[in-house]
Design a protein around this motif. Structure first.
Motif, PDB file in Angstrom:
ATOM      1  N   ALA A   1      39.341  44.160  26.238  1.00 59.87           N
ATOM      2  CA  ALA A   1      40.640  45.204  27.147  1.00 59.87           C
ATOM      3  C   ALA A   1      41.079  45.256  28.995  1.00 59.87           C
ATOM      4  O   ALA A   1      42.080  45.486  28.949  1.00 59.87           O
ATOM      5  N   HIS A   2      40.217  43.962  29.425  1.00 60.47           N
ATOM      6  CA  HIS A   2      40.667  43.419  30.206  1.00 60.47           C
ATOM      7  C   HIS A   2      42.216  43.089  29.550  1.00 60.47           C
ATOM      8  O   HIS A   2      42.264  42.299  29.201  1.00 60.47           O
ATOM      9  N   THR A   3      42.949  43.392  31.432  1.00 59.03           N
ATOM     10  CA  THR A   3      44.330  43.087  30.984  1.00 59.03           C
ATOM     11  C   THR A   3      44.437  41.229  32.082  1.00 59.03           C
ATOM     12  O   THR A   3      43.903  40.857  32.378  1.00 59.03           O
ATOM     13  N   ASP A   4      45.013  40.376  31.248  1.00 58.24           N
ATOM     14  CA  ASP A   4      45.355  38.833  32.678  1.00 58.24           C
ATOM     15  C   ASP A   4      45.519  39.722  34.023  1.00 58.24           C
ATOM     16  O   ASP A   4      44.781  38.975  34.671  1.00 58.24           O
ATOM     17  N   ALA A   5      45.878  40.085  34.009  1.00 59.45           N
ATOM     18  CA  ALA A   5      46.160  40.808  35.644  1.00 59.45           C
ATOM     19  C   ALA A   5      44.922  41.597  36.036  1.00 59.45           C
ATOM     20  O   ALA A   5      44.474  41.680  37.227  1.00 59.45           O
ATOM     21  N   GLN A   6      44.474  42.297  35.265  1.00 56.09           N
ATOM     22  CA  GLN A   6      43.420  42.232  36.083  1.00 56.09           C
ATOM     23  C   GLN A   6      42.481  41.224  36.400  1.00 56.09           C
ATOM     24  O   GLN A   6      41.093  40.819  37.109  1.00 56.09           O
ATOM     25  N   ILE A   7      41.880  40.365  34.851  1.00 55.41           N
ATOM     26  CA  ILE A   7      41.268  39.034  35.516  1.00 55.41           C
ATOM     27  C   ILE A   7      41.772  38.398  36.822  1.00 55.41           C
ATOM     28  O   ILE A   7      41.223  37.986  37.680  1.00 55.41           O
ATOM     29  N   ASP A   8      42.666  38.379  36.831  1.00 53.78           N
ATOM     30  CA  ASP A   8      43.218  37.204  37.457  1.00 53.78           C
ATOM     31  C   ASP A   8      43.217  38.336  39.735  1.00 53.78           C
ATOM     32  O   ASP A   8      43.207  37.652  40.139  1.00 53.78           O
ATOM     33  N   GLN A   9      43.126  39.888  39.364  1.00 54.02           N
ATOM     34  CA  GLN A   9      42.748  40.292  40.557  1.00 54.02           C
ATOM     35  C   GLN A   9      41.072  40.161  40.685  1.00 54.02           C
ATOM     36  O   GLN A   9      40.845  39.994  41.712  1.00 54.02           O
ATOM     37  N   ILE A  10      40.632  40.271  39.544  1.00 52.25           N
ATOM     38  CA  ILE A  10      38.818  39.987  39.625  1.00 52.25           C
ATOM     39  C   ILE A  10      38.565  38.584  40.676  1.00 52.25           C
ATOM     40  O   ILE A  10      37.987  38.253  41.511  1.00 52.25           O
ATOM     41  N   LEU A  11      39.708  37.807  39.920  1.00 55.22           N
ATOM     42  CA  LEU A  11      39.996  35.990  40.044  1.00 55.22           C
ATOM     43  C   LEU A  11      40.281  36.125  41.913  1.00 55.22           C
ATOM     44  O   LEU A  11      39.766  35.285  42.426  1.00 55.22           O
ATOM     45  N   ALA A  12      40.970  36.926  42.371  1.00 51.40           N
ATOM     46  CA  ALA A  12      41.792  37.155  43.520  1.00 51.40           C
ATOM     47  C   ALA A  12      40.279  37.153  44.258  1.00 51.40           C
ATOM     48  O   ALA A  12      39.851  37.101  45.897  1.00 51.40           O
ATOM     49  N   ALA A  13      39.586  38.167  44.150  1.00 47.27           N
ATOM     50  CA  ALA A  13      38.670  38.867  45.023  1.00 47.27           C
ATOM     51  C   ALA A  13      37.141  38.081  45.103  1.00 47.27           C
ATOM     52  O   ALA A  13      37.532  37.644  46.475  1.00 47.27           O
ATOM     53  N   PHE A  14      37.211  37.005  43.733  1.00 54.17           N
ATOM     54  CA  PHE A  14      36.173  36.227  43.593  1.00 54.17           C
ATOM     55  C   PHE A  14      36.396  35.309  45.281  1.00 54.17           C
ATOM     56  O   PHE A  14      35.920  34.451  45.534  1.00 54.17           O
ATOM     57  N   ARG A  15      37.771  34.586  45.196  1.00 56.29           N
ATOM     58  CA  ARG A  15      38.203  33.658  45.802  1.00 56.29           C
ATOM     59  C   ARG A  15      38.324  33.921  47.033  1.00 56.29           C
ATOM     60  O   ARG A  15      38.342  32.833  48.339  1.00 56.29           O
ATOM     61  N   ALA A  16      38.260  35.151  48.202  1.00 54.49           N
ATOM     62  CA  ALA A  16      38.202  35.694  48.744  1.00 54.49           C
ATOM     63  C   ALA A  16      36.733  36.256  49.652  1.00 54.49           C
ATOM     64  O   ALA A  16      36.475  36.253  50.550  1.00 54.49           O
ATOM     65  N   LEU A  17      35.391  35.471  48.994  1.00 55.60           N
ATOM     66  CA  LEU A  17      34.579  35.024  49.021  1.00 55.60           C
ATOM     67  C   LEU A  17      33.873  33.599  50.417  1.00 55.60           C
ATOM     68  O   LEU A  17      35.185  33.169  49.897  1.00 55.60           O
ATOM     69  N   PRO A  18      33.026  34.085  51.477  1.00 53.81           N
ATOM     70  CA  PRO A  18      32.725  33.079  51.489  1.00 53.81           C
ATOM     71  C   PRO A  18      32.305  31.842  50.976  1.00 53.81           C
ATOM     72  O   PRO A  18      31.778  32.499  49.957  1.00 53.81           O
ATOM     73  N   GLY A  19      32.545  30.857  50.537  1.00 54.55           N
ATOM     74  CA  GLY A  19      32.416  29.983  50.192  1.00 54.55           C
ATOM     75  C   GLY A  19      33.016  29.214  49.373  1.00 54.55           C
ATOM     76  O   GLY A  19      32.876  28.520  48.430  1.00 54.55           O
ATOM     77  N   ALA A  20      34.079  30.523  48.909  1.00 55.61           N
ATOM     78  CA  ALA A  20      34.394  29.864  47.289  1.00 55.61           C
ATOM     79  C   ALA A  20      35.365  29.218  47.737  1.00 55.61           C
ATOM     80  O   ALA A  20      36.042  28.652  49.342  1.00 55.61           O
ATOM     81  N   GLY A  21      35.657  28.506  46.896  1.00 56.46           N
ATOM     82  CA  GLY A  21      36.456  26.376  47.461  1.00 56.46           C
ATOM     83  C   GLY A  21      35.687  25.437  47.263  1.00 56.46           C
ATOM     84  O   GLY A  21      35.453  24.064  47.304  1.00 56.46           O
ATOM     85  N   HIS A  22      34.084  26.010  47.671  1.00 57.63           N
ATOM     86  CA  HIS A  22      33.048  25.233  47.918  1.00 57.63           C
ATOM     87  C   HIS A  22      31.907  24.995  46.780  1.00 57.63           C
ATOM     88  O   HIS A  22      31.167  25.935  46.194  1.00 57.63           O
ATOM     89  N   ALA A  23      31.313  24.149  46.711  1.00 56.03           N
ATOM     90  CA  ALA A  23      29.773  23.587  45.638  1.00 56.03           C
ATOM     91  C   ALA A  23      29.147  25.432  46.388  1.00 56.03           C
ATOM     92  O   ALA A  23      29.028  25.058  47.755  1.00 56.03           O
ATOM     93  N   VAL A  24      28.636  26.367  45.686  1.00 57.21           N
ATOM     94  CA  VAL A  24      26.939  26.984  45.621  1.00 57.21           C
ATOM     95  C   VAL A  24      25.452  26.181  45.726  1.00 57.21           C
ATOM     96  O   VAL A  24      25.505  25.957  44.820  1.00 57.21           O
ATOM     97  N   ALA A  25      25.270  26.225  46.587  1.00 60.09           N
ATOM     98  CA  ALA A  25      23.527  25.821  46.701  1.00 60.09           C
ATOM     99  C   ALA A  25      23.109  26.324  45.126  1.00 60.09           C
ATOM    100  O   ALA A  25      21.809  25.550  45.045  1.00 60.09           O
ATOM    101  N   GLY A  26      23.257  27.678  44.718  1.00 64.33           N
ATOM    102  CA  GLY A  26      21.502  27.900  43.979  1.00 64.33           C
ATOM    103  C   GLY A  26      22.352  27.291  42.619  1.00 64.33           C
ATOM    104  O   GLY A  26      21.589  27.293  41.621  1.00 64.33           O
ATOM    105  N   GLN A  27      23.639  27.013  42.605  1.00 64.90           N
ATOM    106  CA  GLN A  27      24.012  26.287  41.679  1.00 64.90           C
ATOM    107  C   GLN A  27      23.258  24.945  40.897  1.00 64.90           C
ATOM    108  O   GLN A  27      22.953  24.530  40.542  1.00 64.90           O
ATOM    109  N   ALA A  28      23.336  24.288  42.240  1.00 58.57           N
ATOM    110  CA  ALA A  28      22.804  22.655  42.379  1.00 58.57           C
ATOM    111  C   ALA A  28      20.857  23.180  42.013  1.00 58.57           C
ATOM    112  O   ALA A  28      20.587  22.361  41.456  1.00 58.57           O
TER     113      ALA A  28
END
Length: 404
Positions: free
Chosen positions: A374-401
């Motif tokens: 039921a999520h729309t493309d616009a809602q997925i984009d809003q979720i992505l925008a919120a994550f993009r504003a988090l500290p460390g977005a754009g860089h690898a996360v230590a926990g992933q490694a």
């Protein structure tokens, strides 16, 4: 007051995780549900990105009307267990439809998914038997193991070779063993290597149960789950699942190719001593199951949204912990960081699940998204925008490694 002493550690955890805004992440109140994907939290409109409403059927008009009609004609509840006065024609019809959906002769409906695991494991295994379970199995599976009194052996998560070794050590006792795994694991969203697990299980004469709670309606050409997607329907003895994810209701079930499944009704304490699901719940679930079968576009839309969010998170350096699935877990470096990020996402109008130890495997902390058709493309984009504003977005996360 000694009885309360054991709760002291829980109180300490609660104090530690209360956010600066005064919200407790593990008990957020959704003040008003606006749609399958939106609600009001703390007085603000938010996108619901952590609800397990995979096919978005909670507001489906046909499901709602079926439930309302049953409520008017059969009342608010059964007021009894399945063994007393709580088996209605709808319960039996749903069991027939579930069995027909899987192409197997038997199905049992339980009042919740938790009780389905508790009831099936507690009925099938007893002292002297062996339960061999994936180390990351859900709490309901662990609780079912305790209820059974059987010996419990854990094998390494998603490691069929380790399962094979542990079954080999059992020798002839493996023939009294039940192996239990999940289709999609609820924390990280990873899938079991089910073909290899089924092969190892049957090589040693054991039986196999698969909990498809998070994979029913999600995987497989017909939405039957990982058993279908992996091509091992003929190699599975029991499938357990829930109505509270893809089917948008409450309840649980077990289906099996074995005629003996019917005998569980006379031995399963959670089946015998729990009030049965209400007529409205059963009616809406039957309609949701019909929608799952007749509307493949729901599953197609779900995977469109999953792929869009997974790709977007990966591109910004926050790759989810597992392959694409409706459960997308973003790992964080610490519990404090996860808590701060969760609050920032909520402030940006996006609600996801905060998961921290001891509920998570390996002591990790994560932000858990669960995506809906039921999520729309616009809602997925809003979720992505919120994550993009988090500290460390754009860089690898230590926990992933660390997970890799």
């Amino acid at each position: 007051m000694a009885l309360f002493d054991k709760l002291a550690s829980a109180a300490a955890v609660r104090r530690d995780v209360i956010s600066s805004g005064g919200l407790v992440p593990f008990g957020v109140t959704v003040e008003r549900i606006l749609s399958p994907t939106e609600g009001m939290v703390a007085g603000r409109r938010v996108i619901l990105g952590g609800t397990n409403n995979y096919l978005g059927l909670t507001f489906d008009p046909e499901c709602i009307e079926a439930g309302a009609a049953a409520l008017r004609s059969e009342g608010t509840g059964t007021t009894g267990s399945r063994m007393a006065n709580g088996s209605y024609a709808g319960h039996l019809a749903l069991e027939h439809e579930l069995a027909e959906f899987y192409g197997w002769p038997q199905a049992i409906v339980f009042s919740t998914g938790y009780l389905a695991n508790l009831g099936m494991i507690g009925a099938l295994a007893a002292p002297g038997d062996v339960l061999v379970i994936d180390g990351d199995c859900h709490a309901s599976i662990y609780d079912g193991c305790k209820l059974s009194g059987a010996e419990v052996i854990r094998f390494r998560h998603n490691n069929a070779a380790d399962l094979d070794r542990r079954l080999a050590r059992l020798g002839e006792r493996a023939q009294n063993a039940l192996v239990i795994v999940e289709g999609i694991y609820s924390m990280l969203g990873d899938q079991a290597p089910l073909a290899d697990i089924a092969a190892a299980t049957h090589r040693h004469g054991a039986m196999l149960m698969v909990d498809e709670a998070h994979s029913l309606g999600v995987l497989g050409a017909n939405g039957r789950g990982l058993c279908e997607a992996a091509g091992v329907m003929d190699g599975v003895d029991f499938v357990v699942g829930t109505f509270s994810k893809s089917l948008g209701g409450v309840g649980g079930f077990c289906v099996s190719p074995h005629a003996e499944l019917g005998l569980v009704r006379y031995t399963s304490r959670p089946y015998i001593f729990t009030a049965s699901p209400s007529p409205a719940t059963i009616a809406s679930t039957r309609t949701a199951l019909a929608a799952l079968r007749s509307r493949p576009q729901l599953r197609q839309r779900l995977w469109h949204n999953v792929s869009r969010l997974h790709a977007g998170l990966t591109a910004m350096g926050l790759p989810p912990a597992a392959e694409p699935s409706p459960v997308l877990a973003v790992l964080r470096d610490s519990r404090d960081q996860a808590l701060a990020d969760w609050q920032q996402l909520l402030d940006a109008g996006v609600y996801v699940n905060l998961m921290v130890p001891p509920a998570t495997p390996g002591g990790i902390s994560l932000l858990r998204c669960s995506i809906s058709a039921a999520h729309t493309d616009a809602q997925i984009d809003q979720i992505l925008a919120a994550f993009r504003a988090l500290p460390g977005a754009g860089h690898a996360v230590a926990g992933q490694a660390a997970l890799a």
